[in-house]
Design a protein around this motif. Sequence first.
Motif, mmCIF file in Angstrom:
data_model
loop_
_atom_site.group_PDB
_atom_site.id
_atom_site.type_symbol
_atom_site.label_atom_id
_atom_site.label_comp_id
_atom_site.label_asym_id
_atom_site.label_seq_id
_atom_site.Cartn_x
_atom_site.Cartn_y
_atom_site.Cartn_z
ATOM 1 N N THR A 8 0.852 -1.194 0.000
ATOM 2 C CA THR A 8 0.000 0.000 0.000
ATOM 3 C C THR A 8 0.882 1.236 0.000
ATOM 4 O O THR A 8 2.017 1.220 0.478
ATOM 5 C CB THR A 8 -0.932 0.060 1.231
ATOM 6 O OG1 THR A 8 -0.140 0.241 2.423
ATOM 7 C CG2 THR A 8 -1.758 -1.214 1.363
ATOM 8 N N LYS A 9 0.353 2.317 -0.557
ATOM 9 C CA LYS A 9 1.084 3.590 -0.581
ATOM 10 C C LYS A 9 0.097 4.734 -0.661
ATOM 11 O O LYS A 9 -0.800 4.745 -1.502
ATOM 12 C CB LYS A 9 2.028 3.639 -1.787
ATOM 13 C CG LYS A 9 2.932 4.865 -1.810
ATOM 14 C CD LYS A 9 3.951 4.844 -0.681
ATOM 15 C CE LYS A 9 4.892 6.039 -0.745
ATOM 16 N NZ LYS A 9 5.898 5.993 0.359
ATOM 17 N N LYS A 10 0.300 5.723 0.222
ATOM 18 C CA LYS A 10 -0.556 6.901 0.258
ATOM 19 C C LYS A 10 0.321 8.142 0.168
ATOM 20 O O LYS A 10 1.390 8.205 0.778
ATOM 21 C CB LYS A 10 -1.359 6.925 1.559
ATOM 22 C CG LYS A 10 -2.262 8.144 1.721
ATOM 23 C CD LYS A 10 -2.918 8.190 3.082
ATOM 24 C CE LYS A 10 -4.022 7.157 3.193
ATOM 25 N NZ LYS A 10 -4.812 7.339 4.460
ATOM 26 N N LEU A 17 -1.838 3.056 -3.901
ATOM 27 C CA LEU A 17 -1.821 1.593 -3.979
ATOM 28 C C LEU A 17 -2.631 1.041 -2.820
ATOM 29 O O LEU A 17 -2.464 1.465 -1.675
ATOM 30 C CB LEU A 17 -0.386 1.056 -3.939
ATOM 31 C CG LEU A 17 0.545 1.504 -5.070
ATOM 32 C CD1 LEU A 17 1.931 0.894 -4.892
ATOM 33 C CD2 LEU A 17 -0.020 1.161 -6.439
ATOM 34 N N LYS A 18 -3.478 0.050 -3.120
ATOM 35 C CA LYS A 18 -4.484 -0.388 -2.146
ATOM 36 C C LYS A 18 -4.378 -1.877 -1.821
ATOM 37 O O LYS A 18 -5.384 -2.541 -1.615
ATOM 38 C CB LYS A 18 -5.884 -0.055 -2.673
ATOM 39 C CG LYS A 18 -6.069 1.424 -2.997
ATOM 40 C CD LYS A 18 -7.404 1.703 -3.675
ATOM 41 C CE LYS A 18 -7.538 3.177 -4.039
ATOM 42 N NZ LYS A 18 -8.809 3.463 -4.769
ATOM 43 N N GLY A 19 -3.159 -2.378 -1.790
ATOM 44 C CA GLY A 19 -2.969 -3.792 -1.453
ATOM 45 C C GLY A 19 -2.604 -4.599 -2.683
ATOM 46 O O GLY A 19 -3.457 -5.269 -3.271
ATOM 47 N N ASP A 51 11.386 3.704 -3.844
ATOM 48 C CA ASP A 51 10.440 4.246 -2.867
ATOM 49 C C ASP A 51 10.083 3.125 -1.900
ATOM 50 O O ASP A 51 10.310 1.946 -2.185
ATOM 51 C CB ASP A 51 9.181 4.774 -3.582
ATOM 52 C CG ASP A 51 8.406 5.782 -2.741
ATOM 53 O OD1 ASP A 51 8.801 6.023 -1.579
ATOM 54 O OD2 ASP A 51 7.401 6.318 -3.238
ATOM 55 N N LYS A 52 9.537 3.513 -0.748
ATOM 56 C CA LYS A 52 9.153 2.535 0.268
ATOM 57 C C LYS A 52 7.628 2.440 0.334
ATOM 58 O O LYS A 52 6.931 3.453 0.219
ATOM 59 C CB LYS A 52 9.672 2.967 1.648
ATOM 60 C CG LYS A 52 11.189 3.032 1.771
ATOM 61 C CD LYS A 52 11.792 1.674 1.991
ATOM 62 C CE LYS A 52 13.272 1.782 2.346
ATOM 63 N NZ LYS A 52 13.900 0.455 2.501
ATOM 64 N N PRO A 53 7.086 1.247 0.533
ATOM 65 C CA PRO A 53 5.641 1.139 0.728
ATOM 66 C C PRO A 53 5.261 1.569 2.148
ATOM 67 O O PRO A 53 6.102 1.566 3.051
ATOM 68 C CB PRO A 53 5.384 -0.361 0.534
ATOM 69 C CG PRO A 53 6.651 -1.014 1.014
ATOM 70 C CD PRO A 53 7.755 -0.069 0.610
ATOM 71 N N ASP A 54 4.007 1.950 2.332
ATOM 72 C CA ASP A 54 3.517 2.218 3.688
ATOM 73 C C ASP A 54 3.357 0.911 4.459
ATOM 74 O O ASP A 54 3.697 0.828 5.642
ATOM 75 C CB ASP A 54 2.176 2.962 3.629
ATOM 76 C CG ASP A 54 2.326 4.353 3.043
ATOM 77 O OD1 ASP A 54 3.418 4.952 3.168
ATOM 78 O OD2 ASP A 54 1.347 4.849 2.445
ATOM 79 N N THR A 55 2.834 -0.089 3.774
ATOM 80 C CA THR A 55 2.733 -1.434 4.352
ATOM 81 C C THR A 55 3.057 -2.448 3.269
ATOM 82 O O THR A 55 2.979 -2.157 2.078
ATOM 83 C CB THR A 55 1.322 -1.724 4.907
ATOM 84 O OG1 THR A 55 0.389 -1.681 3.822
ATOM 85 C CG2 THR A 55 0.918 -0.709 5.965
#
Length: 217
Positions: A8-10, A17-19, A51-55
Amino acid sequence: MLEAKGITKKYGSLQVLKGIDLSIQKKEVVSIVGASGAGKSTLLHIIGTLDKPDTGTVSLNGQNLVQLQGNSLAQFRNKHIGFIFQFHNLLPEFTALENVCIPGYLGKYDPKKVEARAKELLNLLGLKDRYDHQPARMSGGEQQRTAVARALINSPTIIFADEPSGNLDSRNAEELHHLFFRLRDELDQTFVIVTHNEELATMADRKVEMKDGRISL
């Protein structure tokens, strides 16, 4: 080989990105397609360690890429990952040969071996007569093939390409598309390619379509 799970990414209030779950096998050419804003480039930057994902997690041959930071991340990226962008990003003051050699020099490989490998790749890509040419003295197709050679110089595990033919005319775009598959066959290379080019997307071993931050099944 590459596994991305639960990505995910916000950015601010925008959930890009939503999973995302995605796996890439060795010697695959995978295209990622979708409308502008679907999250394609964001996903590519995350699985390419830019870049890094949020989760979520990203692993390459068992190595957790999300946990890598600083010099460890830079060294891993230099050794294992190649990048090709829409605008070739060649350094204008350097020759084709010098541009191709730069990642090898940064990786502290033997300069003589780096230069020999760069010449091999430029020859393979039809650029034997362009060693000493700066980007301004090369055509668009020649510049992009030089960028491909640069991506290959350290024999990376995987190459990520973001709209690699988006700045080329139709003839050079077609040549570049076929080149990816030749490199897959001859060098056992793996490619993940974000593209709006339907021909390239259809040529790929597998086409992954994204919509609204998710992979469309």
